[in-house]
Design an enzyme around this catalytic site. Sequence first.
Site, short mmCIF file in Angstrom:
data_model
loop_
_atom_site.label_atom_id
_atom_site.label_comp_id
_atom_site.label_asym_id
_atom_site.label_seq_id
_atom_site.Cartn_x
_atom_site.Cartn_y
_atom_site.Cartn_z
N ASP A 157 -10.15 2.82 -3.71
CA ASP A 157 -11.03 1.73 -2.81
C ASP A 157 -12.63 1.79 -3.18
OD1 ASP A 157 -8.49 1.28 -1.24
OD2 ASP A 157 -9.16 1.50 0.46
N ASP A 183 0.84 -1.42 0.14
CA ASP A 183 0.17 0.11 0.03
C ASP A 183 1.13 0.90 0.01
OD1 ASP A 183 -2.89 1.57 0.24
OD2 ASP A 183 -3.40 0.71 1.39
#
Length: 418
Positions: A217, A156
Amino acid sequence: MKLTVTLLALVLQVFSLENGLMRTPPMGWLAWERYRCNINCKEDPDNCISEQLFMNMADRLVEDGWRDLGYTYINIDDCWMMPERDEDGILVADPERFPHGIKYLADYVHSRGLKLGIYEDLGNKTCMGYPGSTLDKVVLDAQTFASWEVDMLKLDGCYSSPEDRAQGYPSMSKALNATGRPIAYSCSWPAYDGGLPPEVNYTLLMDICNLWRNYDDIQDSWQSVLTIVDWFTKHQEVLQPMAGPGHWNDPDMLLIGNYGLSFEQAKSQMALWTIFAAPLFMSTDLRTMSAQNMDILQNKLMIEINQDPLGVQGRRILKTQDAIEVYVRPLSRKASAIVFFSRRTDMPYRYHTTLRSLSFTDSLLYEAQDVYTENIISGLTADTNFTVVINPSGVVMWYLYPISGLENPLASKTFLRL
């Protein structure tokens, strides 16, 4: 920005992934969307981020037929580790929630014929505040993951700078290669730099990552799915050429089986993700999956299309004033996948068209199989008129394949209702 571009130019010359993995889009199960950072194992032991959760899901993948259909990854996301590294700087799994450690979990997953994925973050800390993989820890962390025998890393980008990302993502690729263990590499890099050139160098990404998150997301709602679809189609001229065997655009997880999608919307997400040649990572409770949702996710023809070895990402080719969209994905053996998608919210819509209107201009005779109903539609030429009936927020999806050349180019037109 100038510094970032310079760094990108340098690393492009130095690093290459070269791991031979993910020649088709990966498939499996990922914890984040359904379970987030639930670490409350005292009050919610069945649904917290723990060794037991991942072992349970591994069992379900095997015993309910998922593994044999290609869903082979079990992926840990954030919140698996202790708040601090140990005295040697090594990441440590939370001993209460992962009492046997990650290597034990990897061994269990492997014993079930599956693969284990793990999560880290390139920044100072992960998105949920756990230790990140800063530039000085990249090599150590890659070696740690390899020693645990994990099979995939999602890296990430929370709490990182553009300069960190420009150095860190290629460096992790090199470090993973150097371990000698084949570890697939999922990069969130483009999502943190806006997802588009010039800030995002997709040529570099193709060389260092197996897949990458391009955009925000996903959330458990139809609106979130539509937002992602809109972004991918708006920028398809940039994104589509970047996908292929070993390197995939990732629009994020499948929501099917959760709370936010209707039955029609669930079928639509599965079809559109397949057209996008997207990774198929479910994020739901496999222990309580309904038969209806299981049928969507285990559709064998859908999976065959998603896993087509040609590896071409599809495109939206048509958007009508009646809120109907058409997507086409070229497949091997001169076949194609076609999705007729309705954004309407009123009632089923009868969409009339021909293959010629969808850019099929050859002189072939086609047959189509409806991916969801399994109905066969025969006798299709470029000029055959046909009608598909599409439910609100729903899709009709075809697997279209040629059955012969046309000896008579003036073959009579027919009219088909499906």
